[in-house]
Motif scaffolding. Structure first.
Motif, PDB file in Angstrom:
ATOM      1  N   SER A 102      -6.375  57.145  65.861  1.00 42.85           N
ATOM      2  CA  SER A 102      -5.910  56.073  66.372  1.00 42.85           C
ATOM      3  C   SER A 102      -4.796  56.376  67.328  1.00 42.85           C
ATOM      4  O   SER A 102      -3.706  56.487  66.756  1.00 42.85           O
ATOM      5  CB  SER A 102      -5.803  54.931  65.479  1.00 42.85           C
ATOM      6  N   SER A 103      -5.004  56.198  68.582  1.00 46.34           N
ATOM      7  CA  SER A 103      -4.057  56.234  69.486  1.00 46.34           C
ATOM      8  C   SER A 103      -2.931  55.058  69.492  1.00 46.34           C
ATOM      9  O   SER A 103      -1.899  55.283  69.559  1.00 46.34           O
ATOM     10  CB  SER A 103      -4.479  56.686  71.053  1.00 46.34           C
ATOM     11  N   SER A 104      -3.633  53.888  69.029  1.00 44.46           N
ATOM     12  CA  SER A 104      -2.714  52.854  69.024  1.00 44.46           C
ATOM     13  C   SER A 104      -2.024  52.999  67.884  1.00 44.46           C
ATOM     14  O   SER A 104      -0.966  52.472  67.905  1.00 44.46           O
ATOM     15  CB  SER A 104      -3.863  51.742  68.610  1.00 44.46           C
ATOM     16  N   HIS A 105      -2.638  53.348  66.721  1.00 39.95           N
ATOM     17  CA  HIS A 105      -1.516  53.437  65.381  1.00 39.95           C
ATOM     18  C   HIS A 105      -0.546  54.375  65.741  1.00 39.95           C
ATOM     19  O   HIS A 105       0.593  54.687  64.897  1.00 39.95           O
ATOM     20  CB  HIS A 105      -2.523  53.809  64.203  1.00 39.95           C
ATOM     21  N   ALA A 106      -0.998  55.666  66.367  1.00 39.18           N
ATOM     22  CA  ALA A 106       0.370  56.548  66.835  1.00 39.18           C
ATOM     23  C   ALA A 106       1.423  55.806  67.634  1.00 39.18           C
ATOM     24  O   ALA A 106       2.474  56.241  67.301  1.00 39.18           O
ATOM     25  CB  ALA A 106      -0.186  57.667  67.796  1.00 39.18           C
ATOM     26  N   MET A 148     -11.585  62.220  58.868  1.00 39.99           N
ATOM     27  CA  MET A 148     -11.275  61.233  59.821  1.00 39.99           C
ATOM     28  C   MET A 148     -10.352  60.021  59.123  1.00 39.99           C
ATOM     29  O   MET A 148      -9.593  59.510  59.603  1.00 39.99           O
ATOM     30  CB  MET A 148     -12.605  60.731  60.307  1.00 39.99           C
ATOM     31  N   VAL A 149     -10.967  59.637  57.778  1.00 42.20           N
ATOM     32  CA  VAL A 149     -10.236  58.522  57.419  1.00 42.20           C
ATOM     33  C   VAL A 149      -8.824  59.101  56.924  1.00 42.20           C
ATOM     34  O   VAL A 149      -7.880  58.255  56.998  1.00 42.20           O
ATOM     35  CB  VAL A 149     -11.049  57.972  56.175  1.00 42.20           C
ATOM     36  N   LEU A 150      -8.744  60.468  56.602  1.00 46.95           N
ATOM     37  CA  LEU A 150      -7.593  60.807  56.050  1.00 46.95           C
ATOM     38  C   LEU A 150      -6.548  60.793  57.380  1.00 46.95           C
ATOM     39  O   LEU A 150      -5.236  60.461  57.214  1.00 46.95           O
ATOM     40  CB  LEU A 150      -7.433  62.347  55.646  1.00 46.95           C
ATOM     41  N   SER A 151      -6.915  61.003  58.488  1.00 51.21           N
ATOM     42  CA  SER A 151      -6.461  61.100  59.800  1.00 51.21           C
ATOM     43  C   SER A 151      -5.762  59.750  60.258  1.00 51.21           C
ATOM     44  O   SER A 151      -4.686  59.521  60.697  1.00 51.21           O
ATOM     45  CB  SER A 151      -7.066  61.837  60.948  1.00 51.21           C
ATOM     46  N   TRP A 152      -6.429  58.692  59.829  1.00 48.94           N
ATOM     47  CA  TRP A 152      -6.434  57.261  60.060  1.00 48.94           C
ATOM     48  C   TRP A 152      -5.114  57.048  59.024  1.00 48.94           C
ATOM     49  O   TRP A 152      -4.204  56.319  59.477  1.00 48.94           O
ATOM     50  CB  TRP A 152      -7.630  56.419  59.643  1.00 48.94           C
ATOM     51  N   LEU A 153      -5.375  57.560  57.865  1.00 50.74           N
ATOM     52  CA  LEU A 153      -4.090  56.935  56.872  1.00 50.74           C
ATOM     53  C   LEU A 153      -2.907  57.511  57.168  1.00 50.74           C
ATOM     54  O   LEU A 153      -1.794  56.795  57.085  1.00 50.74           O
ATOM     55  CB  LEU A 153      -4.526  57.324  55.417  1.00 50.74           C
TER      56      LEU A 153
END
Length: 409
Positions: free
Chosen positions: A105-109, A307-312
């Motif tokens: 997520s660019s937003s979460h970054a 993918m989920v790990l990258s989100w976390l």
């Protein structure tokens, strides 16, 4: 109103660079399924998405106001160099995940960068914890499931309704539907992600005393952010498009239509409410849901887990990078310069590494790496009693007498 200072100018340019990376990082959200099913040619798809991202940025400012005054306390003493460091942290994480082909997520970054930088600069009192929980964390958890369940149900209904129809005719219809739904996702992406950069630039202008707190983004900010997002979208984040369109699940036109429709509905509803959710989370959840909705489809859970790990880890990782950058930037002018140089070095390094195995519109649908390489055939073991082919003779079968006489004549 004060004049635009050099540091504020640097922050604005850096914010637009982030917006550019956000554009090519998130192109997959709108166009991955459309490209993977062949509904649109890759270059035409990203061009359409770029234009609609630009248009969508002018439709609402609710998310921008959430960023500029909802997450960070505008009166807490946040300085422009802190916002600069936050943007560098977000850009670095965007490039690392783009290089890996992960739809993070660019937003979460961006959120992580702002939170980490503010914590280092002014402490926890500069963060609106309730806004982070209600408008970022809860939507981040809920939105992929909402979009995924909606896409799964839509996929099942679609295949059930069209089970007796001519596959070729329905495929053409669904491809047309995909183009329309992809356009809607692009429009929704503009109403969501482009506004996040508008909010950051507005926050920088507020900290510099150039606009009043709680102001809407000026028109020139909207135009600049929308243009940067559109340009990044047109260049296309082909690595992430490949992951989203080919590696999560095998997508057919009805699935692509269902996924994009569910994602667009979720994004537009959240933008109207001012929720700064991640379009990446929404679209990834919808694509995975279509894989669960079609009988016989294969969901590659290994890719989903990555993918989920990258989100976390996106939000805390970007926060750590931004926090370190903030500590250096607050040391003075040389610190800001050093942070900028390190950011440029990461950008250049990521581009050079990507050139070793480039992915573009010509090979975005190739997924050879998903197929295990064929092992060379092992040489047969030596057998002393096996006949040597070079010494083997074929003895013809005896012929009947009549055949022999005819052959003699």
């Amino acid at each position: 109103m004060e004049h635009l200072t050099l540091l504020i100018g640097v922050v604005i340019v850096t914010a637009l660079v982030f917006d550019f990376t956000n554009g090519f990082h998130d192109t997959a959200n709108a166009m991955a399924t459309t490209i993977s099913t062949g509904a649109l040619a890759p270059k035409a798809a990203v061009a359409m998405s770029a234009v609609l991202n630009l248009v969508g940025a002018f439709l609402s400012v609710q998310v921008a106001k959430t960023i500029s005054g909802g997450i960070i306390d505008e009166k807490a003493g946040v300085k422009p160099e802190v916002i600069f460091a936050a943007l560098v942290g977000a850009i670095v994480w965007n490039l690392v995940t783009w290089l890996a082909g992960l739809p993070s997520s660019s937003s979460h970054a961006l959120f992580g960068g702002l939170i980490g930088a503010t914590l280092v600069a002014v402490g926890a009192h500069g963060i609106h914890g309730n806004a982070i929980v209600m408008k970022i964390l809860i939507p981040a958890v809920v939105s992929p499931f909402v979009a995924g369940v909606a896409a799964m149900l839509a996929t099942r209904v679609t295949y059930r309704v069209g089970r007796n129809a001519d596959p070729e005719a329905t495929s053409k219809g669904y491809r047309a539907g995909q183009i329309a739904s992809a356009a809607l996702v692009s429009l929704a992406h503009g109403t969501s992600d482009a506004q996040k950069t508008m909010g950051v630039i507005t926050l920088a202008l507020v900290t510099g005393g150039m606009v009043a707190p709680h102001s809407d983004p000026p028109l020139w900010v909207i135009l600049a952010a929308a243009s940067a997002m559109g340009l990044g979208t047109y260049l296309g984040g082909w690595r992430i498009i490949r992951t989203m369109g080919k590696k999560l699940t095998d997508i057919q036109p009805p699935q692509g239509f269902a996924a994009q429709t569910a994602a667009a509905t979720t994004i537009l509803a959240s933008s109207h409410l001012g929720f700064a959710l991640s379009t990446t989370h929404v679209v990834s959840g919808a694509v995975t849901g279509t894989g669960l909705g079609r009988q016989g489809a294969v969901v590659r859970w290994g890719v989903v887990r990555r993918m989920v790990l990258s989100w976390l880890i996106t939000l805390p990782a970007a926060g750590l990078v931004a926090g370190g950058a903030t500590f250096v930037a607050l040391q003075g002018g040389w610190g800001v310069l050093l942070v900028g140089l390190l950011g440029l070095a990461v950008c250049a390094g990521s581009w050079l590494v990507s050139m070793r195995k480039p992915v573009d519109h010509t090979n975005v649908n190739d997924i050879d790496e998903l197929v295990p390489p064929r092992q060379p055939a092992a040489a047969p073991a030596f057998d002393a009693f096996a006949a040597d082919p070079a010494l083997t003779a074929t003895i013809p079968a005896p012929q009947p007498n009549a055949t022999r006489k005819e052959a003699a004549l």
